[in-house]
Design a protein around this motif. Structure first.
Motif, PDB file in Angstrom:
ATOM      1  N   GLU A 181      16.959 -18.539   3.370  1.00 46.44           N
ATOM      2  CA  GLU A 181      17.096 -19.761   2.855  1.00 46.44           C
ATOM      3  C   GLU A 181      17.409 -20.815   4.141  1.00 46.44           C
ATOM      4  O   GLU A 181      17.088 -22.079   3.916  1.00 46.44           O
ATOM      5  N   LYS A 182      17.932 -20.369   5.076  1.00 39.52           N
ATOM      6  CA  LYS A 182      18.206 -21.162   6.291  1.00 39.52           C
ATOM      7  C   LYS A 182      16.857 -21.703   7.027  1.00 39.52           C
ATOM      8  O   LYS A 182      16.604 -22.823   7.146  1.00 39.52           O
ATOM      9  N   GLY A 183      15.966 -20.892   6.865  1.00 35.43           N
ATOM     10  CA  GLY A 183      14.519 -21.028   7.118  1.00 35.43           C
ATOM     11  C   GLY A 183      13.825 -22.187   6.413  1.00 35.43           C
ATOM     12  O   GLY A 183      13.097 -23.138   7.072  1.00 35.43           O
ATOM     13  N   TYR A 184      13.950 -21.922   5.219  1.00 36.68           N
ATOM     14  CA  TYR A 184      13.180 -22.855   4.224  1.00 36.68           C
ATOM     15  C   TYR A 184      14.117 -24.130   4.493  1.00 36.68           C
ATOM     16  O   TYR A 184      13.387 -25.190   4.405  1.00 36.68           O
ATOM     17  N   ASP A 185      15.268 -24.338   4.567  1.00 40.16           N
ATOM     18  CA  ASP A 185      16.023 -25.738   4.636  1.00 40.16           C
ATOM     19  C   ASP A 185      15.414 -26.482   6.097  1.00 40.16           C
ATOM     20  O   ASP A 185      15.719 -27.406   5.943  1.00 40.16           O
ATOM     21  N   ARG A 233       6.416 -18.799  -0.046  1.00 35.17           N
ATOM     22  CA  ARG A 233       7.118 -17.518   0.523  1.00 35.17           C
ATOM     23  C   ARG A 233       8.753 -17.680  -0.439  1.00 35.17           C
ATOM     24  O   ARG A 233       9.314 -16.541  -0.620  1.00 35.17           O
ATOM     25  N   PHE A 234       9.391 -18.738  -0.168  1.00 36.51           N
ATOM     26  CA  PHE A 234      10.644 -19.037  -0.842  1.00 36.51           C
ATOM     27  C   PHE A 234      10.866 -18.677  -2.136  1.00 36.51           C
ATOM     28  O   PHE A 234      11.685 -17.897  -2.656  1.00 36.51           O
ATOM     29  N   GLU A 235       9.706 -19.097  -3.035  1.00 37.14           N
ATOM     30  CA  GLU A 235       9.553 -18.680  -4.280  1.00 37.14           C
ATOM     31  C   GLU A 235       9.584 -16.962  -4.469  1.00 37.14           C
ATOM     32  O   GLU A 235      10.158 -16.349  -5.198  1.00 37.14           O
ATOM     33  N   LYS A 236       8.651 -16.391  -3.909  1.00 39.27           N
ATOM     34  CA  LYS A 236       8.656 -14.938  -3.948  1.00 39.27           C
ATOM     35  C   LYS A 236      10.157 -14.373  -3.356  1.00 39.27           C
ATOM     36  O   LYS A 236      10.858 -13.364  -3.845  1.00 39.27           O
ATOM     37  N   PHE A 237      10.561 -15.071  -2.510  1.00 37.47           N
ATOM     38  CA  PHE A 237      12.105 -14.507  -1.984  1.00 37.47           C
ATOM     39  C   PHE A 237      13.059 -14.627  -2.854  1.00 37.47           C
ATOM     40  O   PHE A 237      13.836 -13.765  -3.231  1.00 37.47           O
ATOM     41  N   LYS A 238      13.134 -15.820  -3.613  1.00 38.30           N
ATOM     42  CA  LYS A 238      14.107 -15.944  -4.840  1.00 38.30           C
ATOM     43  C   LYS A 238      13.801 -14.937  -5.993  1.00 38.30           C
ATOM     44  O   LYS A 238      14.850 -14.546  -6.515  1.00 38.30           O
ATOM     45  N   ILE A 239      12.652 -14.506  -6.184  1.00 35.72           N
ATOM     46  CA  ILE A 239      12.490 -13.486  -7.213  1.00 35.72           C
ATOM     47  C   ILE A 239      12.941 -12.137  -6.588  1.00 35.72           C
ATOM     48  O   ILE A 239      13.628 -11.425  -7.506  1.00 35.72           O
ATOM     49  N   LYS A 240      12.775 -12.084  -5.535  1.00 31.61           N
ATOM     50  CA  LYS A 240      13.378 -10.489  -5.073  1.00 31.61           C
ATOM     51  C   LYS A 240      14.799 -10.699  -4.934  1.00 31.61           C
ATOM     52  O   LYS A 240      15.445  -9.480  -5.605  1.00 31.61           O
TER      53      LYS A 240
END
Length: 624
Positions: A448-452, A460-467
């Motif tokens: 999330e820090k990398g995304y911000d 990638r962030f959407e895949k991460f949120k699903i995980k």
């Protein structure tokens, strides 16, 4: 004159990550290198990761760095270390094809928007009113820039030593940077002299591996990068080989210590405690009858092998003699002789947590330049420096990771708060919250820090949120699934050597038992969703270590309280009554930003912290 945003001096692992971060965040960036052949070079061991270092690579990846992706494309063997121990110290290590690792990183760099690579030596950093305004090359070209990142590795005033032979050169015989040291001293930067070394490389055709113990990679390969597709798994892994030194080897070394620059007084720099030369091992651990030696292939398209564990600066004839005394190396031919390398680096106490110099606006430093050792430590610092250079230019709040958030935070805090008198190496024991900072949850901690920041893509962030959602949902589901003491359940439990049930129990509680695993209950847990192995691993770890994790989270809460107690920048420690002289001197030198950081400074006692807390309360009272 040319105008750019960020100049990165150096193209090693720190320089690569710094340059990519800066360019990907939209800044016009030039990475300067002494030689294109040094880009992402592995002058020492041919691997990425390992104990604690694997954590750093996973964190670099979670923040949007490149090292994890690159080793996933170029490994020739992958292995999870410390699996017999708890999950806090599990560490992924991958043997690299050195040439491919460099080629793949160079390809990424050359095809990144906003990034240019130039083969030029930087000889001077230009300041105006203690602020970076430009750099000067050895050819007289001036680049006007807004930020500079020093990532010069072991190249500044470097010299390589093998016995009596001393050469003014960088790693692998590449050119050394001779002029920038004076410029750094002129602008008030404190330099020091460190040393590291590398073993010989040998011709694999002259190694008798039948006399050695083969070391194979894992069949079920775990990748470093969240983005790496499982279909890219390298099934054609090579073996490494284990052998040992012996009394004859040790005698050869002892008989020739006077010819070692390490013991003859020729070497001035301080070497790494946790990666000693073979001479050091024999002298310091003279009770040991043998030391491990690993033969590691350097790639698919070369016969060269790296002799891990035999770092040495002894003369060439002695190195050959001692290698040939080892089982399996009786007829070995050396392709590259081992050497020690001395180089200039900075005292990292001069840096903020952002890796910017305290007294120079816009000048950052990363990697071995900061007194650290290792590709992974360098890459982590380079990423943080690159990010903060951009944030500085944009007048945005700085980016830091604290000790409770990542190994990167531990690494940087140790360097800028405690300093180092020897090349610093990351160790799991340095991380006091290591059960929370596992390598398997690096993405959960930092993505999330990398995304911000803008370094993690939307996809990638959407895949991460699903995980993350799947992990939370499965933990909650297991807490609601109750099992009784039926014959089927009892058979599963007792069959694994666990105590039988006396009454019904939540499956989450049952899975906390050390001997029971998630898949033991596949047939009876009928509501179980289909989940990937990495999600199951997270679920089981969170359940089995729930009590320990909860305890560390409470410790982190206390840590955070001290980190939030900010110390004014203009405080005069000499005016703090009852503060010991040593503490006042250390606090004045390091200028901690918080009580938490102050408490970690060597020479500052708990009593000093109590005095400081009282003084700050009085100061706030007067201001009110």
């Amino acid at each position: 004159m040319q105008e750019i945003d960020v100049a990165v001096i150096g193209a090693g692992h720190a320089g690569c990550e710094a340059s990519l971060a800066s360019a990907r965040l939209g800044k016009k960036t030039i990475m300067f290198t002494m030689s294109f052949e040094s880009i992402a070079m592995m002058p020492c061991n041919p691997n990425i990761g390992g104990t604690s270092k694997g954590h750093l690579v996973k964190e670099i990846d979670a923040l949007g760095g490149e090292m994890g992706k690159n080793i996933d494309k170029s490994y020739i063997q992958s292995k999870m270390l410390n699996t017999a121990k708890g999950p806090a110290v599990h560490s992924l290590r991958a043997q690299a094809d050195k040439a491919k690792y460099m080629a793949e990183m160079k390809k990424v760099l050359e095809n990144t928007d906003n990034l240019l690579i130039k083969q030029q030596e930087i000889v001077k950093i230009i300041l105006e009113d203690d602020k970076v305004v430009g750099i000067l090359t050895n050819t007289g070209t001036y680049y006007k820039c807004k930020a500079v990142i020093l990532a010069s590795g072991t190249y500044i005033q470097s010299r390589c030593l093998t016995g009596e032979n001393i050469e003014q050169t960088g790693p692998n015989g590449l050119k050394t940077a001779k002029k920038i040291s004076e410029s750094l001293k002129e602008i008030g930067i404190e330099l020091r002299r460190f040393k590291t070394g590398t073993p010989a490389r040998v011709d694999g055709r002259t190694v008798d591996v039948t006399k050695m113990e083969p070391q194979y990679g894992d069949l079920n390969v775990i990748h470093f990068s969240f983005d790496t597709d499982k279909s890219q798994t390298n099934l054609n892994q090579v073996a490494c080989y284990l052998t040992y030194t012996n009394e004859q080897t040790h005698k050869i070394i002892r008989d020739n210590l006077s010819r070692s620059p390490l013991y003859s007084g020729v070497i001035e720099g301080t070497g790494p405690r946790y990666c000693p030369s073979i001479e050091d091992k024999v002298v310091r651990f003279n009770d040991k009858e043998r030391h491990q030696v690993f033969l590691e292939p350097e790639g698919y398209n070369t016969n060269e092998m790296y002799v891990q564990g035999m770092s040495s600066s002894l003369p060439e004839d002695v190195q050959i003699q001692m290698l040939r005394s080892i089982k399996g190396l009786e007829n070995v031919e050396v392709t590259r002789i081992g050497y020690a390398i001395e180089y200039d680096c900075i005292n990292p106490l001069q840096l903020k947590h952002t890796l910017e110099f305290k007294h120079i606006d816009g000048l950052f430093s990363a990697g071995q330049m900061n007194g650290s050792s290792g590709y992974e430590e360098a890459g982590a610092q380079g990423l943080v420096a690159g990010i903060n250079a951009v944030l500085k230019i944009d007048n945005r709040p700085p980016f830091t990771i604290d000790r409770s958030e990542g190994y990167i935070g531990v690494l940087i805090d140790d360097l800028v708060t405690k300093g180092t008198n020897e090349p610093y190496r990351m160790l799991t024991s340095r991380a006091e919250y290591r059960l929370l900072l596992r390598q398997d949850n690096a993405d959960l901690r930092l993505t999330e820090k990398g995304y911000d920041l803008g370094l993690i893509s939307e996809e990638r962030f959407e895949k991460f949120k699903i995980k993350r959602q799947q992990i939370d949902e499965e933990i909650n589901r297991l807490k609601k699934v109750f099992v009784g003491n039926s014959e089927n359940i009892q058979a599963i439990i007792t069959g694994k050597g666990s105590n039988p049930l006396k009454s019904g129990i939540a499956l989450s509680e049952l899975l906390k038992r050390k001997e029971l695993e998630y898949h033991d209950f596949d047939k009876i847990d009928i509501t179980r969703p289909k989940l990937s192995d990495d999600i199951i691993e997270q679920v089981i770890t969170e359940l089995k270590y729930e009590g320990y994790i909860s305890r560390q989270q409470k410790q982190v809460e206390q840590f955070k309280k001290l980190e939030k107690k900010i110390i004014p920048e203009n405080i005069d420690y000499n005016k703090v009554h009852s503060l010991r002289i040593e503490a006042a001197q250390k606090l004045t030198q390091i200028k901690p930003v918080s009580i938490g950081q102050a408490s970690r400074i060597s020479g500052v006692s708990p009593a000093d912290i109590s005095v400081l807390l009282v003084y700050l309360e009085q100061l706030r009272g007067r201001q009110c």
